[in-house]
Design an enzyme around this catalytic site. Structure first.
Site, mmCIF file in Angstrom:
data_model
loop_
_atom_site.group_PDB
_atom_site.id
_atom_site.type_symbol
_atom_site.label_atom_id
_atom_site.label_comp_id
_atom_site.label_asym_id
_atom_site.label_seq_id
_atom_site.Cartn_x
_atom_site.Cartn_y
_atom_site.Cartn_z
ATOM 1 N N ASP A 329 41.868 69.032 58.369
ATOM 2 C CA ASP A 329 41.213 68.451 57.179
ATOM 3 C C ASP A 329 40.255 67.313 57.541
ATOM 4 O OD1 ASP A 329 43.550 67.077 58.047
ATOM 5 O OD2 ASP A 329 43.452 65.854 56.233
ATOM 6 N N GLU A 330 39.342 67.060 56.626
ATOM 7 C CA GLU A 330 38.492 65.865 56.632
ATOM 8 C C GLU A 330 37.852 65.554 57.982
ATOM 9 O OE1 GLU A 330 40.179 62.942 53.315
ATOM 10 O OE2 GLU A 330 41.516 63.043 55.038
ATOM 11 N N VAL A 331 37.122 66.496 58.512
ATOM 12 C CA VAL A 331 36.454 66.239 59.787
ATOM 13 C C VAL A 331 35.061 65.673 59.518
ATOM 14 C CG1 VAL A 331 35.730 67.225 61.981
ATOM 15 C CG2 VAL A 331 37.730 68.146 60.805
#
Ligand SMILES: *[C@@H]1O[C@H](CO)[C@@H](O)[C@H](O)[C@H]1NC(C)=O
Ligand SMILES: *[C@@H]1O[C@H](CO)[C@@H](O)[C@H](O)[C@H]1NC(C)=O
Ligand SMILES: *[C@@H]1O[C@H](CO)[C@@H](O)[C@H](O)[C@H]1NC(C)=O
Ligand SMILES: *[C@@H]1O[C@H](CO)[C@@H](O)[C@H](O)[C@H]1NC(C)=O
Ligand SMILES: *[C@@H]1O[C@H](CO)[C@@H](O)[C@H](O)[C@H]1NC(C)=O
Ligand SMILES: *[C@@H]1O[C@H](CO)[C@@H](O)[C@H](O)[C@H]1NC(C)=O
Ligand SMILES: *[C@@H]1O[C@H](CO)[C@@H](O)[C@H](O)[C@H]1NC(C)=O
Length: 536
Positions: A329-331
């Site tokens: 997630d959330e890269v």
């Protein structure tokens, strides 16, 4: 007096009379939480005497004495059923009571196994003629039935215990019912985790999602890469989980029918990994020179995949569950974009300047590593959003889109034939004034547009307790009984449990049971428990 959110003072408003009536009868509000699928009870009552009460294995049972899962459960549930007796307060009365036996029979001897994704938790429980019989397909189902039995028992004002004639047939609506704890943002002592597992069993949760590492700290003590925790934990000795700590958590979970699902989130959320593993993270650039800061895992280096292969090999042998959570997630692409070596790699791979392709490439590699270890991957929904090729057995974990958007994501992902796990509406670390358990209770996980086949792909749900503002001081009251609202949604028949007002007295009673069992569950609203928390 209270101060509401706009800062005005006022008196709390009792929104119904029902509340007052319920308090009077509190100790006879027999209820089981979460509500069984089918439950018939009658006023016929049996008195239980701890000195004439026993658990036994049925003659037909595949499991027999020596089955650790059940032998240890009998000890625990004896204490839970007779709290006064085992805490030394009960009078040792000798009576002529006829012995009350609870006979347990299971179809399979899975005493030495771990619960897994396919484990049956069905059970039938019958209390009649001064005895109880509990039948289940597996020992895990028997555990759920023992929990139910313990909740059926109530005490009168003199401390005598009773159970009514009852007929229950029960099974979970969803197979995967999880709680996430985050041990990176704050370190949670092992005892706190074990206690959470105890409380999870009281609400029939069956998966502990251990978000064990993240940016702030890396407390998992790896055999293969000890520097990860010696350099990446808040403290190398006091703030780590040793191999023996991890084994304790796994074993404590197993004995309660709870799977332990570890998450090693990458390529983002990995700042702490970089401290103990040189060249793992991407060096960020400012213009043409490295800035000294680091971004996500470096997807351009072969050494990254060699490291991940060794690490996941270890993880898959340490954690017996067939699932591993890989995060994803959330890269943030800023650092990758700044790095000339990463850009060159992108050109060579034909990714152009599409960094989602690079991330997809990275995740595919990690998923392939876990597949080759015969493990099923769970990844956060982000991976679906840009990924074209993920093995069909990968589970997508939905965390975005409250209040309503997650329904669209459920639709989209299941339409692609992928299995999903819903967490978005159960971010329980968020708090607000009032009875916010209503929000967790009224979630309808299957109310999205899709076919019956699509709905079958929703394997369950998860309550998330992210740790930015949570450590062992406030974990338990923030988690309970709010998580129990989600537990009922995931276990019980939606048709019998759609009304919050009807659920309230039963949940309030259940919260008192949690207090009685030493779980510091916060109050739902005005009221009292017979045995209040003593604040020691
Ligand atoms: C259990 O039995 C008592 C005594 O007969 C009765 O008052 C109570 O309503 C019964 N409870 C249930 C759930 O049947
Ligand atoms: C669960 O059942 C599915 C379908 O039969 C099977 O593919 C999978 O391997 C099973 N999982 C475990 C852990 O046994
Ligand atoms: C529970 O009872 C039902 C109806 O009698 C039966 O079909 C089912 O097999 C039983 N389940 C277990 C786990 O014993
Ligand atoms: C992952 O495995 C699949 C199936 O074996 C293969 O087609 C694919 O190229 C692999 N991906 C990477 C990035 O190695
Ligand atoms: C994975 O499963 C296959 C087939 O059952 C087996 O041959 C292989 O040894 C297993 N690999 C690992 C790493 O357990
Ligand atoms: C399902 O959700 C829609 C949209 O949020 C809502 O209008 C509808 O009443 C819900 N269905 C049920 C059965 O509650
Ligand atoms: C709940 O009620 C609806 C409408 O009456 C029905 O279609 C559905 O099958 C019921 N669900 C369950 C699990 O009983």
């Amino acid at each position: 007096m209270y101060v509401d959110r706009s800062g005005r003072c006022g008196r709390p408003i009792l929104n119904s009379l029902v509340l007052i009536i319920l308090q009077v009868g509190l100790h006879t509000v027999e209820g089981v939480w979460p509500l069984p699928q089918s439950f018939i009870s009658s006023p016929e009552q049996y008195r239980l005497n701890p000195q004439a009460f026993y658990f036994g294995y049925g003659r037909q049972s595949a499991a027999q004495p020596g089955c650790t899962v059940l032998d240890t459960a009998f000890k625990r549930y004896f204490s839970l059923i007779f709290p006064d007796f085992s805490s030394g307060y009960g009078a040792l009365r000798f009576s002529a009571d006829k012995p009350f036996g609870v006979e347990i029979s299971v179809d399979r001897d899975d005493c030495e196994d771990y619960p897994n994704e396919n484990s049956s938790e069905r059970y039938n429980l019958t209390v009649s003629n001064g005895r109880a019989s509990l039948n289940a397909e597996t020992v895990w189902g028997a555990l759920r039935g023992l929990e139910t039995l313990s909740q059926l028992v109530y005490q009168d004002d003199y401390g005598s215990s009773y159970v009514n004639k009852t007929e229950i047939e029960d099974f979970p609506r969803f197979q995967f019912r999880a709680i996430l704890l985050d041990t990176s943002r704050h370190y949670l002592p092992v005892q706190t985790i074990l206690k959470t597992l105890d409380a999870m069993a009281y609400s029939k949760f069956n998966v502990f999602h251990w978000h064990i590492v993240d940016d702030p700290s890396f407390p998992y003590q790896s055999r293969t890469f000890p520097d990860l925790s010696s350099k990446g934990a808040f403290h190398p000795m006091t703030h780590t989980y040793t191999q023996s700590d991890v084994r304790r958590v796994i074993s404590h979970g197993r004995l309660r029918g709870i799977r332990i699902l570890p998450e090693f989130d990458s390529p983002g959320h990995t700042k702490s990994w970089g401290k103990g593993q040189p060249d793992l993270l991407t060096p960020c650039y400012k213009g043409s020179t490295p800035s000294g800061t680091f971004g996500p895992v470096n997807p351009a280096l072969p050494s990254t995949y060699e490291f991940m292969t060794s690490l996941f090999k270890e993880i898959s042998s340490v954690f017996p569950d067939s699932y591993i959570h890989l995060g994803g997630d959330e890269v943030d692409f800023t650092c990758w974009r700044s790095n000339p070596d990463v850009r060159k790699f992108m050109q060579n791979m034909g990714f152009g300047s599409d960094f989602t392709k690079l991330e997809a490439y990275y995740m595919e590699n990690i998923v392939n590593i876990t597949s080759s270890l015969n493990k099923t991957s769970i990844v956060w929904q982000d991976v679906f959003d840009y990924h074209e090729r993920i093995p069909k057995d990968t589970v997508l974990h939905i965390w975005k889109g409250v209040p309503a958007k997650y329904q669209e994501e459920l639709s989209r992902i299941t339409k692609a034939g992928m299995r999903v796990l819903l967490a978005a509406p159960w971010y329980i670390n968020h708090i607000s004034y009032g009875q916010d358990w209503h929000n967790y209770y009224t979630v309808q996980p299957l109310n999205f547009s899709g076919t019956e086949e699509q709905k079958k792909l929703v394997i369950g749900g998860e309550v998330c307790m992210w740790g930015e503002y949570v450590d062992a001081t406030n974990l338990t009251p923030r988690l309970w009984p709010r998580a129990s609202a989600a537990a009922e949604r995931l276990w019980s028949n939606e048709n019998q449990t759609f009304n919050v007002n009807k659920a309230f007295p039963r949940l309030q009673d259940f919260r008192c049971k949690l207090l009685r069992r030493g779980i510091q569950a916060e109050p739902l609203f005005v009221g009292h428990c017979k045995h209040e928390y003593q604040g020691i």
